[in-house]
Motif scaffolding. Structure first.
Motif, PDB file in Angstrom:
ATOM      1  N   LEU A  90       0.610  -1.358  -0.063  1.00  0.00           N
ATOM      2  CA  LEU A  90       0.039   0.133   0.234  1.00  0.00           C
ATOM      3  C   LEU A  90       1.127   1.146   0.641  1.00  0.00           C
ATOM      4  CD1 LEU A  90      -2.913  -1.282   1.998  1.00  0.00           C
ATOM      5  CD2 LEU A  90      -2.854  -0.877   0.021  1.00  0.00           C
ATOM      6  N   LEU A  91       2.044   1.114   0.742  1.00  0.00           N
ATOM      7  CA  LEU A  91       3.030   2.350   0.441  1.00  0.00           C
ATOM      8  C   LEU A  91       3.318   2.550  -1.131  1.00  0.00           C
ATOM      9  CD1 LEU A  91       4.573   4.012   1.946  1.00  0.00           C
ATOM     10  CD2 LEU A  91       6.560   2.633   2.013  1.00  0.00           C
ATOM     11  N   ILE A  92       3.911   1.527  -1.813  1.00  0.00           N
ATOM     12  CA  ILE A  92       4.566   2.031  -3.277  1.00  0.00           C
ATOM     13  C   ILE A  92       3.077   2.463  -3.958  1.00  0.00           C
ATOM     14  CG2 ILE A  92       4.941   0.565  -5.231  1.00  0.00           C
ATOM     15  CD1 ILE A  92       6.462  -1.559  -3.225  1.00  0.00           C
ATOM     16  N   LEU A  93       1.945   1.716  -3.311  1.00  0.00           N
ATOM     17  CA  LEU A  93       0.638   2.603  -4.791  1.00  0.00           C
ATOM     18  C   LEU A  93       0.431   3.632  -4.260  1.00  0.00           C
ATOM     19  CD1 LEU A  93      -0.868  -1.707  -4.625  1.00  0.00           C
ATOM     20  CD2 LEU A  93       0.598  -0.797  -6.583  1.00  0.00           C
ATOM     21  N   THR A  94      -0.031   3.604  -2.897  1.00  0.00           N
ATOM     22  CA  THR A  94      -0.592   5.012  -2.302  1.00  0.00           C
ATOM     23  C   THR A  94      -0.527   6.651  -3.392  1.00  0.00           C
ATOM     24  OG1 THR A  94      -0.713   4.846   0.127  1.00  0.00           O
ATOM     25  CG2 THR A  94      -1.240   7.082  -0.603  1.00  0.00           C
ATOM     26  N   PRO A  95       1.256   6.155  -4.214  1.00  0.00           N
ATOM     27  CA  PRO A  95       1.343   7.899  -4.946  1.00  0.00           C
ATOM     28  C   PRO A  95       0.525   7.285  -6.176  1.00  0.00           C
ATOM     29  CG  PRO A  95       3.238   6.974  -3.619  1.00  0.00           C
ATOM     30  CD  PRO A  95       2.114   6.168  -3.162  1.00  0.00           C
ATOM     31  N   LEU A  96       0.791   6.492  -6.844  1.00  0.00           N
ATOM     32  CA  LEU A  96      -0.159   5.607  -7.992  1.00  0.00           C
ATOM     33  C   LEU A  96      -1.297   6.648  -7.602  1.00  0.00           C
ATOM     34  CD1 LEU A  96      -0.089   4.149 -10.756  1.00  0.00           C
ATOM     35  CD2 LEU A  96      -0.282   2.363  -9.800  1.00  0.00           C
ATOM     36  N   PHE A  97      -2.417   5.845  -6.606  1.00  0.00           N
ATOM     37  CA  PHE A  97      -3.498   5.749  -6.569  1.00  0.00           C
ATOM     38  C   PHE A  97      -4.003   7.831  -5.985  1.00  0.00           C
ATOM     39  CE2 PHE A  97      -6.594   7.085  -3.233  1.00  0.00           C
ATOM     40  CZ  PHE A  97      -8.432   6.634  -4.138  1.00  0.00           C
ATOM     41  N   ALA A  98      -2.843   7.933  -5.985  1.00  0.00           N
ATOM     42  CA  ALA A  98      -3.449   9.530  -6.355  1.00  0.00           C
ATOM     43  C   ALA A  98      -3.557  10.435  -6.727  1.00  0.00           C
ATOM     44  CB  ALA A  98      -2.322  10.199  -4.344  1.00  0.00           C
ATOM     45  N   ASN A  99      -1.946  10.132  -8.160  1.00  0.00           N
ATOM     46  CA  ASN A  99      -1.764  10.744  -9.494  1.00  0.00           C
ATOM     47  C   ASN A  99      -2.992  10.501 -10.127  1.00  0.00           C
ATOM     48  OD1 ASN A  99       0.495  11.604  -7.830  1.00  0.00           O
ATOM     49  ND2 ASN A  99       1.998  10.707  -9.284  1.00  0.00           N
ATOM     50  N   THR A 100      -3.814   9.014 -10.140  1.00  0.00           N
ATOM     51  CA  THR A 100      -4.929   8.349 -10.830  1.00  0.00           C
ATOM     52  C   THR A 100      -6.025   9.468 -10.677  1.00  0.00           C
ATOM     53  OG1 THR A 100      -3.849   6.452 -11.320  1.00  0.00           O
ATOM     54  CG2 THR A 100      -5.995   6.184 -11.167  1.00  0.00           C
ATOM     55  N   VAL A 101      -6.472   9.823  -9.427  1.00  0.00           N
ATOM     56  CA  VAL A 101      -7.176  10.031  -9.284  1.00  0.00           C
ATOM     57  C   VAL A 101      -7.192  11.681  -9.747  1.00  0.00           C
ATOM     58  CG1 VAL A 101      -8.635  11.132  -7.245  1.00  0.00           C
ATOM     59  CG2 VAL A 101      -7.925   8.835  -6.836  1.00  0.00           C
ATOM     60  N   GLU A 102      -6.267  12.218  -9.661  1.00  0.00           N
ATOM     61  CA  GLU A 102      -6.353  13.367 -10.197  1.00  0.00           C
ATOM     62  C   GLU A 102      -6.285  13.285 -11.342  1.00  0.00           C
ATOM     63  OE1 GLU A 102      -2.182  14.533  -8.120  1.00  0.00           O
ATOM     64  OE2 GLU A 102      -2.967  15.458  -6.504  1.00  0.00           O
ATOM     65  N   VAL A 103      -5.481  12.739 -12.014  1.00  0.00           N
ATOM     66  CA  VAL A 103      -5.360  12.626 -13.377  1.00  0.00           C
ATOM     67  C   VAL A 103      -7.038  12.348 -14.236  1.00  0.00           C
ATOM     68  CG1 VAL A 103      -5.010  11.885 -15.438  1.00  0.00           C
ATOM     69  CG2 VAL A 103      -3.122  12.328 -13.809  1.00  0.00           C
TER      70      VAL A 103
END
Length: 379
Positions: A90-103
């Motif tokens: 989850l630590l690794i995926l959280t930035p991906l999740f945040a950036n995906t939502v922002e896009v």
């Protein structure tokens, strides 16, 4: 502006604190479920985590126009248990999740999709270094980890030229509030665990002699049977001969002195002969039990012989200046693989009962692995 500062310093940190508490509850619950339900519960934890993070992302965007605090929960949970693989993922995926939502909501352009990679790498390195480095205390390392989140956020704000009072307050005073609360909560958690451990130890001790009781014996056998380095477990039943007569003749105070003397000698000799492999228990009255691992019945029998010779040659003199000779009867048997503890104890007790009916003062051994023949040795 005052409302945004309040949101950055008080409102959003409180939301993050409740998220941490919720995940701690899930973590504690996961420890209690059976292995075949672990996968389902792990999935529930991951889904609930991303739902929380999505809500936090939206609320922080609405209130301070900046994504904040999203890495606090995985950082905190990793410092609670850095062996839990789910939080590394989850630590690794959280930035991906945040950036995906922002896009998806149009805050970030699609060509910036790769930004999450260096963010994940930075946070992974920070956590890996601070959770494994034992030079400083866990509390100090956690403070350093959360402080690094604030530093990374300030650097990111500077690079993107997004400095506002609210954003700076979130990266400093907001994280400070979380640190203060989490530090106090962790301190209380440790105190409560210490109290629980103390109560557990007290519940596993006999009040008179200080020896371990049946509850502790059951736990020890469970631990030993699950330890692959343990290849043999000997269980012995012991009974002080004619103890009722001692009580009836001299009274319970003298009887208690006899019990304490016998307990002390037995514990000292067993612990000395089998360090880290010998344990002594009291079941109540004059009944005792011993557990010895990675040693043969013959070795245990020899130690019991030395103990009975010592007691026969050194009668106890009580506070009332009464001299009492102590002897005991004993049985030794192997705990078989896959066998319930009660079955082993029943076999040892049955052997001990036969000794009592045959005149007491004997030690019997039961070799179940070989010929299952009972050897009786008269003193």
């Amino acid at each position: 502006m005052a409302a945004k500062i309040f949101d950055a310093v008080i409102y959003l940190p409180i939301i993050v604190i409740t998220m941490i508490i919720a995940q701690i509850y899930f973590e504690d619950y996961r420890k209690t479920v059976r292995s075949h339900r672990q996968i389902i519960l792990t999935l529930i934890v991951a889904v609930s985590y991303f739902v929380q993070e999505y809500c936090l992302l939206q609320i922080s965007l609405i209130n301070i126009n900046e994504v904040a605090f999203m890495m606090v929960v995985p950082f905190t949970m990793l410092f609670r248990n850095n062996h839990d693989k789910i939080w590394w993922g989850l630590l690794i995926l959280t930035p991906l999740f945040a950036n995906t939502v922002e896009v998806l909501i149009g805050i970030e352009p699609l060509h910036n999709w790769w930004v999450w990679l260096p963010e994940s790498a930075i946070f992974l390195i920070i956590c890996a270094a601070l959770t494994t480095w034992q030079y400083w205390s866990l509390r100090v390392r956690y403070i350093m980890a959360i402080s690094s989140l604030g530093l990374v956020e300030l650097v990111s704000l500077a690079i993107n030229n997004r400095f506002t009072i609210a954003n700076i307050a979130a990266a400093t005073f907001g994280l400070l509030l979380i640190l203060i609360f989490e530090g106090q909560r962790y301190k209380n958690e440790i105190k409560n665990q210490q109290r629980i451990n103390l109560l557990r130890r007290e519940s596993e001790r006999d009040d008179l002699t200080g020896l371990l009781n049946y509850r502790a014996l059951s736990q020890e056998i469970k631990v030993l049977t699950q330890n692959r380095s343990i290849h043999n477990i000997v269980i012995g039943g012991l009974d002080i001969d004619h103890f009722k007569k001692i009580n009836d003749t001299y009274g319970h105070f003298v009887g208690n002195e006899v019990l304490n003397h016998f307990s002390t000698v037995l514990r000292n000799r067993i612990h000395t002969a089998f360090p880290n492999h010998g344990y002594v228990y009291r079941f109540g009255g004059e009944e005792f039990s011993i557990v010895v691992s990675n040693h043969s019945i013959k070795e245990v029998y020899s130690v019991l012989q030395l103990i009975e010779e010592e007691m026969a040659g050194q009668p106890i003199t009580t506070k009332e200046d009464i001299t009492v000779s102590i002897s005991f009867s004993a049985s030794l048997t192997n705990h078989l693989n896959g066998e319930q503890l009660d079955d082993t104890l029943k076999r040892a007790d049955k052997m001990l009962y036969s000794v009592k009916n045959s005149g007491r003062g004997w030690i019997v051994t039961d070799h179940h692995i070989s010929a299952k023949k009972v050897h009786r040795i008269d003193r």
